[in-house]
Design an enzyme around this catalytic site. Structure first.
Site, PDB file in Angstrom:
ATOM      1  N   TYR A  98     -30.629  70.915 118.391  1.00 45.32           N
ATOM      2  CA  TYR A  98     -30.847  69.803 117.453  1.00 45.32           C
ATOM      3  C   TYR A  98     -29.674  69.663 116.493  1.00 45.32           C
ATOM      4  O   TYR A  98     -29.222  70.645 115.903  1.00 45.32           O
ATOM      5  CB  TYR A  98     -32.105  70.048 116.614  1.00 45.32           C
ATOM      6  N   GLY A 109     -23.438  68.991 119.391  1.00 42.22           N
ATOM      7  CA  GLY A 109     -24.383  69.373 120.443  1.00 42.22           C
ATOM      8  C   GLY A 109     -23.644  70.052 121.594  1.00 42.22           C
ATOM      9  O   GLY A 109     -24.126  71.040 122.155  1.00 42.22           O
ATOM     10  N   ASN A 136     -36.907  60.578 125.659  1.00 42.71           N
ATOM     11  CA  ASN A 136     -35.740  61.016 124.879  1.00 42.71           C
ATOM     12  C   ASN A 136     -34.475  60.795 125.730  1.00 42.71           C
ATOM     13  O   ASN A 136     -33.810  61.748 126.151  1.00 42.71           O
ATOM     14  CB  ASN A 136     -35.900  62.492 124.481  1.00 42.71           C
ATOM     15  N   TYR A 143     -27.901  66.094 128.849  1.00 44.85           N
ATOM     16  CA  TYR A 143     -28.071  67.205 129.786  1.00 44.85           C
ATOM     17  C   TYR A 143     -27.512  66.850 131.171  1.00 44.85           C
ATOM     18  O   TYR A 143     -26.886  67.694 131.818  1.00 44.85           O
ATOM     19  CB  TYR A 143     -29.554  67.591 129.898  1.00 44.85           C
ATOM     20  N   LYS A 145     -25.092  64.827 131.805  1.00 45.90           N
ATOM     21  CA  LYS A 145     -23.625  64.883 131.672  1.00 45.90           C
ATOM     22  C   LYS A 145     -23.134  66.329 131.818  1.00 45.90           C
ATOM     23  O   LYS A 145     -22.051  66.580 132.315  1.00 45.90           O
ATOM     24  CB  LYS A 145     -23.273  64.330 130.285  1.00 45.90           C
TER      25      LYS A 145
HETATM   26  C1  LIG Z   1     -28.976  65.726 122.210  1.00 48.07           C
HETATM   27  C2  LIG Z   1     -28.029  66.111 121.076  1.00 48.07           C
HETATM   28  C3  LIG Z   1     -28.184  67.587 120.775  1.00 48.07           C
HETATM   29  C4  LIG Z   1     -26.597  65.843 121.537  1.00 48.07           C
HETATM   30  O1  LIG Z   1     -25.709  66.259 120.497  1.00 48.07           O
HETATM   31  P1  LIG Z   1     -24.413  65.445 120.068  1.00 48.07           P
HETATM   32  O2  LIG Z   1     -23.689  66.274 119.081  1.00 48.07           O
HETATM   33  O3  LIG Z   1     -24.765  64.068 119.669  1.00 48.07           O
HETATM   34  O4  LIG Z   1     -23.609  65.451 121.427  1.00 48.07           O
HETATM   35  P2  LIG Z   1     -22.261  64.720 121.756  1.00 48.07           P
HETATM   36  O5  LIG Z   1     -21.380  64.586 120.576  1.00 48.07           O
HETATM   37  O6  LIG Z   1     -21.715  65.408 122.962  1.00 48.07           O
HETATM   38  O7  LIG Z   1     -22.693  63.211 122.093  1.00 48.07           O
HETATM   39  C5  LIG Z   1     -23.616  62.887 123.057  1.00 48.07           C
HETATM   40  C6  LIG Z   1     -23.521  61.392 123.338  1.00 48.07           C
HETATM   41  O8  LIG Z   1     -23.899  60.635 122.167  1.00 48.07           O
HETATM   42  C7  LIG Z   1     -23.278  59.338 122.201  1.00 48.07           C
HETATM   43  N1  LIG Z   1     -22.735  58.969 120.885  1.00 48.07           N
HETATM   44  C8  LIG Z   1     -21.468  58.724 120.537  1.00 48.07           C
HETATM   45  N2  LIG Z   1     -21.374  58.381 119.256  1.00 48.07           N
HETATM   46  C9  LIG Z   1     -22.616  58.420 118.760  1.00 48.07           C
HETATM   47  C10 LIG Z   1     -23.154  58.195 117.477  1.00 48.07           C
HETATM   48  N3  LIG Z   1     -22.414  57.835 116.436  1.00 48.07           N
HETATM   49  N4  LIG Z   1     -24.480  58.344 117.331  1.00 48.07           N
HETATM   50  C11 LIG Z   1     -25.250  58.715 118.345  1.00 48.07           C
HETATM   51  N5  LIG Z   1     -24.779  58.950 119.582  1.00 48.07           N
HETATM   52  C12 LIG Z   1     -23.484  58.812 119.801  1.00 48.07           C
HETATM   53  C13 LIG Z   1     -22.228  59.415 123.215  1.00 48.07           C
HETATM   54  O9  LIG Z   1     -22.633  58.570 124.279  1.00 48.07           O
HETATM   55  C14 LIG Z   1     -22.151  60.866 123.664  1.00 48.07           C
HETATM   56  O10 LIG Z   1     -21.930  60.931 125.029  1.00 48.07           O
HETATM   57  P3  LIG Z   1     -20.396  61.009 125.591  1.00 48.07           P
HETATM   58  O11 LIG Z   1     -19.898  62.396 125.323  1.00 48.07           O
HETATM   59  O12 LIG Z   1     -20.590  60.710 127.029  1.00 48.07           O
HETATM   60  O13 LIG Z   1     -19.586  59.992 124.851  1.00 48.07           O
HETATM   61  C15 LIG Z   1     -28.268  65.258 119.816  1.00 48.07           C
HETATM   62  O14 LIG Z   1     -28.227  63.911 120.164  1.00 48.07           O
HETATM   63  C16 LIG Z   1     -29.567  65.560 119.099  1.00 48.07           C
HETATM   64  O15 LIG Z   1     -29.659  66.452 118.271  1.00 48.07           O
HETATM   65  N6  LIG Z   1     -30.615  64.742 119.350  1.00 48.07           N
HETATM   66  C17 LIG Z   1     -31.874  64.847 118.619  1.00 48.07           C
HETATM   67  C18 LIG Z   1     -32.642  66.085 118.957  1.00 48.07           C
HETATM   68  C19 LIG Z   1     -32.946  66.182 120.409  1.00 48.07           C
HETATM   69  O16 LIG Z   1     -33.363  65.233 121.032  1.00 48.07           O
HETATM   70  N7  LIG Z   1     -32.722  67.396 120.948  1.00 48.07           N
HETATM   71  C20 LIG Z   1     -33.011  67.702 122.307  1.00 48.07           C
HETATM   72  C21 LIG Z   1     -34.453  68.032 122.435  1.00 48.07           C
HETATM   73  S1  LIG Z   1     -34.808  68.454 124.126  1.00 48.07           S
END
Ligand SMILES: CC(C)(COP(=O)(O)OP(=O)(O)OC[C@H]1O[C@@H](n2cnc3c(N)ncnc32)[C@H](O)[C@@H]1OP(=O)(O)O)[C@@H](O)C(=O)NCCC(=O)NCCS
Length: 173
Positions: A98, A109, A136, A143, A145
């Protein structure tokens, strides 16, 4: 962005863990769930006693992602009997990954996920698995990716609702 640091945490940090757990869970799921079910989740899964118990479990590990000493995300890994399902000795579960909304899309993430992979390899795990809510799509894309493939599904009781989780697996070399 300044350097993000990952740090393994212990039971003394249970209050900080509760805070980041509740904030990230609210940001991710409050819009799609009732307030009653959200509160039920906080009072059970994120109760201080429950989190302390998990922090003391030798088969679970928690990591904080920190930026300038502020907690901006966290990771929870389970092995052996701490896994919520399967519980095979050669598996590692990513139970929680998260990141705060304001830091999404900045690879936090990704960093946490790579930590999970490092731990899996250190432990000699054959695969990493997780369950993700079917509604979600952002996490599912994340995942996929990273090479995860759906292999099953299960029903998850969330307050007064049954929800469907997709189980995904990444087989390691
Ligand atoms: C899933 C999660 C952990 C991914 O973490 P993250 O730090 O956003 O990961 P990344 O930076 O690698 O970005 C993931 C994707 O978000 C998208 N993204 C880019 N800018 C963004 C922004 N400003 N806001 C949201 N998403 C964005 C991109 O498409 C990116 O994919 P890409 O690498 O192909 O460009 C995060 O979205 C999260 O905490 N979600 C909420 C909690 C959750 O759902 N957890 C999983 C429970 S099973």
């Amino acid at each position: 962005m300044n350097e993000i640091k990952l740090r393994k945490i212990g039971p003394a940090e249970v209050e900080d863990l509760k805070k980041i757990s509740e904030q990230t869970f609210s940001e991710a799921f409050a819009a799609a769930n009732t307030e009653q079910n959200m509160n039920w989740y906080f009072e059970t899964a994120y109760a201080v006693e429950q989190l302390r118990f998990e922090l003391m479990d030798l088969n679970s590990e928690f990591y904080f992602a920190e930026l300038n000493e502020r907690v901006i995300g966290f990771l929870k890994l389970n092995s052996g009997m701490a896994q919520t399902e399967l519980q095979e000795e050669n598996g590692l579960e990513i139970q929680r990954i998260y990141v705060l909304n304001e830091f999404h899309g900045k690879k936090v993430g990704q960093l946490l996920f790579e930590k999970a992979l490092d731990i899996a390899r250190l432990k000699g795990a054959a695969y990493v698995w997780l369950g993700v809510w079917e509604h979600n799509p952002k996490a599912i894309r994340f995942y996929e990716k990273n090479g995860f493939v759906a292999f099953d599904e299960h029903t998850f009781r969330f307050g007064d609702e049954d929800q469907r989780d997709i189980m995904m697996k990444l087989v390691l070399d």
